[in-house]
Design a protein around this motif. Structure first.
Motif, PDB file in Angstrom:
ATOM      1  N   ALA A 155      14.203  -6.052  14.000  1.00 28.57           N
ATOM      2  CA  ALA A 155      12.913  -6.277  13.564  1.00 28.57           C
ATOM      3  C   ALA A 155      13.016  -6.937  12.391  1.00 28.57           C
ATOM      4  O   ALA A 155      12.071  -8.017  12.166  1.00 28.57           O
ATOM      5  N   GLN A 156      13.848  -6.953  11.510  1.00 24.60           N
ATOM      6  CA  GLN A 156      14.053  -7.639  10.207  1.00 24.60           C
ATOM      7  C   GLN A 156      14.907  -8.719  10.337  1.00 24.60           C
ATOM      8  O   GLN A 156      15.413  -9.480   9.212  1.00 24.60           O
ATOM      9  N   ALA A 157      15.527  -8.905  11.677  1.00 26.48           N
ATOM     10  CA  ALA A 157      16.715  -9.842  11.504  1.00 26.48           C
ATOM     11  C   ALA A 157      16.666 -10.864  12.567  1.00 26.48           C
ATOM     12  O   ALA A 157      17.779 -11.405  13.099  1.00 26.48           O
ATOM     13  N   LEU A 158      15.557 -11.584  13.034  1.00 24.75           N
ATOM     14  CA  LEU A 158      15.497 -12.629  13.770  1.00 24.75           C
ATOM     15  C   LEU A 158      16.335 -14.008  13.273  1.00 24.75           C
ATOM     16  O   LEU A 158      16.014 -14.269  11.790  1.00 24.75           O
ATOM     17  N   GLY A 159      17.350 -14.394  14.010  1.00 24.96           N
ATOM     18  CA  GLY A 159      18.141 -15.301  13.217  1.00 24.96           C
ATOM     19  C   GLY A 159      19.420 -15.046  12.687  1.00 24.96           C
ATOM     20  O   GLY A 159      20.171 -15.692  12.648  1.00 24.96           O
ATOM     21  N   ALA A 160      19.670 -13.832  12.481  1.00 20.99           N
ATOM     22  CA  ALA A 160      20.808 -13.257  11.794  1.00 20.99           C
ATOM     23  C   ALA A 160      21.831 -13.105  13.097  1.00 20.99           C
ATOM     24  O   ALA A 160      21.741 -13.166  14.021  1.00 20.99           O
ATOM     25  N   LYS A 161      23.083 -13.208  12.344  1.00 19.98           N
ATOM     26  CA  LYS A 161      24.430 -13.428  13.258  1.00 19.98           C
ATOM     27  C   LYS A 161      25.500 -12.410  12.971  1.00 19.98           C
ATOM     28  O   LYS A 161      25.528 -11.909  11.614  1.00 19.98           O
ATOM     29  N   LYS A 163      29.317 -12.381  13.338  1.00 20.82           N
ATOM     30  CA  LYS A 163      30.525 -13.319  13.749  1.00 20.82           C
ATOM     31  C   LYS A 163      30.037 -14.289  14.783  1.00 20.82           C
ATOM     32  O   LYS A 163      30.608 -14.238  15.806  1.00 20.82           O
ATOM     33  N   GLY A 164      28.923 -14.787  14.327  1.00 23.70           N
ATOM     34  CA  GLY A 164      28.588 -16.002  15.332  1.00 23.70           C
ATOM     35  C   GLY A 164      27.577 -15.695  16.575  1.00 23.70           C
ATOM     36  O   GLY A 164      26.767 -16.552  17.071  1.00 23.70           O
ATOM     37  N   ARG A 165      27.474 -14.294  16.746  1.00 22.54           N
ATOM     38  CA  ARG A 165      26.442 -13.605  17.910  1.00 22.54           C
ATOM     39  C   ARG A 165      25.121 -13.467  17.200  1.00 22.54           C
ATOM     40  O   ARG A 165      25.026 -12.783  16.303  1.00 22.54           O
ATOM     41  N   GLN A 166      24.230 -14.118  17.914  1.00 20.23           N
ATOM     42  CA  GLN A 166      22.969 -14.042  17.247  1.00 20.23           C
ATOM     43  C   GLN A 166      22.317 -12.550  17.538  1.00 20.23           C
ATOM     44  O   GLN A 166      22.523 -12.033  18.837  1.00 20.23           O
ATOM     45  N   ALA A 167      21.503 -12.038  16.699  1.00 15.29           N
ATOM     46  CA  ALA A 167      20.838 -10.633  16.686  1.00 15.29           C
ATOM     47  C   ALA A 167      19.952 -10.984  18.066  1.00 15.29           C
ATOM     48  O   ALA A 167      19.092 -11.789  18.335  1.00 15.29           O
ATOM     49  N   GLY A 168      19.908 -10.136  18.898  1.00 16.01           N
ATOM     50  CA  GLY A 168      19.251 -10.060  20.002  1.00 16.01           C
ATOM     51  C   GLY A 168      19.927 -10.241  21.170  1.00 16.01           C
ATOM     52  O   GLY A 168      19.395 -10.332  22.316  1.00 16.01           O
ATOM     53  N   THR A 169      21.166 -10.699  21.215  1.00 14.14           N
ATOM     54  CA  THR A 169      22.037 -10.816  22.210  1.00 14.14           C
ATOM     55  C   THR A 169      23.217 -10.062  22.562  1.00 14.14           C
ATOM     56  O   THR A 169      23.948 -10.192  23.519  1.00 14.14           O
ATOM     57  N   MET A 170      23.457  -9.046  21.594  1.00 13.04           N
ATOM     58  CA  MET A 170      24.502  -8.355  21.564  1.00 13.04           C
ATOM     59  C   MET A 170      24.474  -7.083  22.392  1.00 13.04           C
ATOM     60  O   MET A 170      25.458  -6.677  23.134  1.00 13.04           O
ATOM     61  N   GLY A 171      23.400  -6.372  22.352  1.00 12.07           N
ATOM     62  CA  GLY A 171      22.983  -4.948  22.643  1.00 12.07           C
ATOM     63  C   GLY A 171      22.491  -5.125  24.341  1.00 12.07           C
ATOM     64  O   GLY A 171      22.308  -6.233  24.647  1.00 12.07           O
ATOM     65  N   THR A 172      22.161  -3.902  24.832  1.00 10.04           N
ATOM     66  CA  THR A 172      21.792  -3.955  26.115  1.00 10.04           C
ATOM     67  C   THR A 172      20.286  -4.530  26.131  1.00 10.04           C
ATOM     68  O   THR A 172      19.865  -5.286  26.915  1.00 10.04           O
ATOM     69  N   LEU A 173      19.638  -4.159  25.139  1.00  4.69           N
ATOM     70  CA  LEU A 173      18.158  -4.640  24.868  1.00  4.69           C
ATOM     71  C   LEU A 173      18.079  -4.805  23.496  1.00  4.69           C
ATOM     72  O   LEU A 173      19.021  -4.012  22.531  1.00  4.69           O
ATOM     73  N   ALA A 174      17.295  -5.600  22.936  1.00  7.26           N
ATOM     74  CA  ALA A 174      17.262  -5.684  21.475  1.00  7.26           C
ATOM     75  C   ALA A 174      15.674  -6.031  21.108  1.00  7.26           C
ATOM     76  O   ALA A 174      14.846  -6.069  22.050  1.00  7.26           O
ATOM     77  N   THR A 175      15.107  -5.511  20.048  1.00  6.50           N
ATOM     78  CA  THR A 175      13.591  -5.275  19.706  1.00  6.50           C
ATOM     79  C   THR A 175      13.507  -6.323  18.288  1.00  6.50           C
ATOM     80  O   THR A 175      14.198  -6.189  17.562  1.00  6.50           O
ATOM     81  N   PHE A 176      12.301  -6.718  18.339  1.00  4.44           N
ATOM     82  CA  PHE A 176      11.873  -7.656  17.160  1.00  4.44           C
ATOM     83  C   PHE A 176      10.579  -7.241  16.644  1.00  4.44           C
ATOM     84  O   PHE A 176       9.515  -6.776  17.521  1.00  4.44           O
ATOM     85  N   SER A 177      10.255  -7.369  15.508  1.00  4.27           N
ATOM     86  CA  SER A 177       8.739  -7.294  15.068  1.00  4.27           C
ATOM     87  C   SER A 177       8.422  -8.681  14.412  1.00  4.27           C
ATOM     88  O   SER A 177       8.925  -9.441  13.838  1.00  4.27           O
ATOM     89  N   PHE A 178       7.002  -9.016  14.653  1.00  4.62           N
ATOM     90  CA  PHE A 178       6.663 -10.138  13.967  1.00  4.62           C
ATOM     91  C   PHE A 178       5.354  -9.886  13.105  1.00  4.62           C
ATOM     92  O   PHE A 178       4.341 -10.530  12.853  1.00  4.62           O
ATOM     93  N   PHE A 179       5.485  -8.725  12.584  1.00 10.33           N
ATOM     94  CA  PHE A 179       4.467  -7.954  11.158  1.00 10.33           C
ATOM     95  C   PHE A 179       4.678  -9.419  10.328  1.00 10.33           C
ATOM     96  O   PHE A 179       5.513 -10.091  10.239  1.00 10.33           O
ATOM     97  N   PRO A 180       3.553  -9.873   9.666  1.00  6.95           N
ATOM     98  CA  PRO A 180       3.456 -10.837   8.716  1.00  6.95           C
ATOM     99  C   PRO A 180       4.428 -10.946   7.713  1.00  6.95           C
ATOM    100  O   PRO A 180       4.820 -12.126   7.255  1.00  6.95           O
ATOM    101  N   THR A 181       5.209  -9.843   7.288  1.00 10.17           N
ATOM    102  CA  THR A 181       6.174  -9.973   6.306  1.00 10.17           C
ATOM    103  C   THR A 181       7.438 -10.488   6.859  1.00 10.17           C
ATOM    104  O   THR A 181       8.504 -10.562   6.063  1.00 10.17           O
ATOM    105  N   LYS A 182       7.573 -10.375   8.148  1.00 14.46           N
ATOM    106  CA  LYS A 182       8.949 -10.634   8.659  1.00 14.46           C
ATOM    107  C   LYS A 182       9.085 -12.380   8.592  1.00 14.46           C
ATOM    108  O   LYS A 182       8.202 -12.997   8.454  1.00 14.46           O
TER     109      LYS A 182
END
Ligand code: PLP
Length: 382
Positions: A155-161, A163-182
């Motif tokens: 939720a707080q980490a779109l674009g974080a990595k 060791k080079g792997r992007q958040a959202g690509t490592m787990g079985t699933l990943a979740t994100f929030s687009f709340f205005p403070t993100k």
């Protein structure tokens, strides 16, 4: 804490054009804007499937439901996190099983995850807190050994990595929030589920609309978790500017760290990653301030959704907060009470000493322009 009017000013024309496009289309829920956004964000993250949903809390619920979490199932997650992480488990009748935090990045102690896996463990949620990825390798290894799915709460980490792997690509699933403070925020609410698994993607898509692929024919018990066209249209505008916005955030964080280290004597960095072990921070001198530490991943992999310092010792954080407040610097506490101490989860007897201290000692700085913030800090701390 955050001037959202100023943040949107550079894109005002583009946002208004997006609004007009949706208004004139007459399509307001799950239409071409959502589809286009899902394609764009999947490509940006580098993941095969991205499903736009109502918000980050529902995204967690959907991901957990997709891997079959139900009554009586245990889900391992950090205790020092936003409520939605553990709340989503409980909403499905499951039991959150908590893990303490690392003193370096404040993410869950990766080495403690394996020890918590038991016969009722149905999933693990790794939260990427404040814009920095959790130490994923030990978590993924333990999960693989036991055949347990890992959900990244990004939720707080779109674009974080990590060791080079992007958040959202490592787990079985990943979740994100687009709340205005993100780092990528709607002008309202929004969320996302990502996965590489086509079957799980299909299941989340069904669950998003009351469990029905074909309208009125319900294969699963889902809910209304749809993303609005207007929010998807705004997100498409802001996604086009995300790379430069993240770069600016990273530059600001480096400048702030360097300046605070130089000019504010009390500030020091922890200086070492203790994601997989015990740190020394708890024994530091009261009043010592730790700068946020970009852990195992290096400065370029932290996306600085929040800039969080830690002030050691009872009452010290609150005293600093008051001093800053008196000079017009608003701060926030993320989070004043860890999940194992929340009334709604009942009595959890186990102690989580680092998480408890973090809830008493961390302080988030406002998302001000860094020059302005530095100036104010210097004025307030002489
Ligand atoms: C770690 C974490 N998980 C989940 C959520 C829930 O997201 P939303 O507010 O979009 O429901 C948040 C929101 O702040 C969060 O920080």
């Amino acid at each position: 804490m955050l001037d959202l009017v100023a943040e949107h000013a550079p894109y005002r024309g583009e946002l208004l054009a997006a609004f007009e496009r949706v208004l004139d289309s007459g399509r307001f829920v799950l239409g071409p804007e959502v589809e286009a956004f899902e394609r764009d964000i999947a490509a940006w993250i580098g993941v095969p499937h991205a499903i736009g949903v109502s918000n980050g809390s529902d995204a967690l619920l959907l991901a957990l439901q997709a891997v079959g979490v139900g009554p009586g199932d245990e889900v391992i997650c950090p205790t020092y996190t936003f409520f939605a992480t553990a709340g989503a488990v409980a909403r499905l009748g499951g039991k959150p099983v908590f893990v303490d935090s690392a003193e370096c990045c404040y993410n869950l102690r990766a080495d403690q995850v394996a020890a918590k896996i038991g016969p009722r463990t149905k999933a693990i949620i790794a939260v990427h807190l404040f814009g920095q990825c959790a130490d994923m390798d030990p978590i993924l290894t333990a999960a693989k050994k036991h055949g347990i799915p890992v959900i990244e709460d990004a939720a707080q980490a779109l674009g974080a990595k990590d060791k080079g792997r992007q958040a959202g690509t490592m787990g079985t699933l990943a979740t994100f929030s687009f709340f205005p403070t993100k780092n990528l925020g709607t002008l309202g609410e929004g969320g996302l589920v990502t996965t590489a698994d086509p079957d799980l993607a299909e299941k989340v898509r069904k669950l998003r609309v009351h469990g029905a692929k074909q309208k009125y024919f319900h294969e699963l018990i889902g809910g209304n978790f749809r993303l609005h066209e207007i929010q998807a249209a705004f997100l498409r505008v802001k996604l086009n500017h995300l790379n430069s916005a993240l770069k600016k955030r990273q530059q600001n964080a480096s400048t702030l760290i360097e300046s605070l280290r130089e000019k504010w004597n009390a500030v020091m960095s922890l200086g070492a990653c203790v994601c997989q072990g015990q740190g020394e921070a708890n024994n530091g001198k009261p009043g010592t301030v730790f700068l946020p530490f970009s852990c195992h991943s290096g400065l370029g992999e932290h996306t600085w959704n929040q800039f969080v310092v830690r002030v050691l010792g009872p009452g010290q954080r609150d005293a600093l907060r008051e001093r800053l407040n008196a000079t017009g610097i608003q701060t926030e506490v993320y989070y004043p009470r860890a999940m194992h101490e929340q009334e709604c989860f009942g009595v959890v007897k186990e102690a989580f000493p680092v998480a408890t201290r973090l809830s008493q000692e961390t302080l988030a700085f406002p998302g001000l322009n860094r020059t302005e913030l530095l100036q104010k800090l210097e004025e307030s701390l002489v």
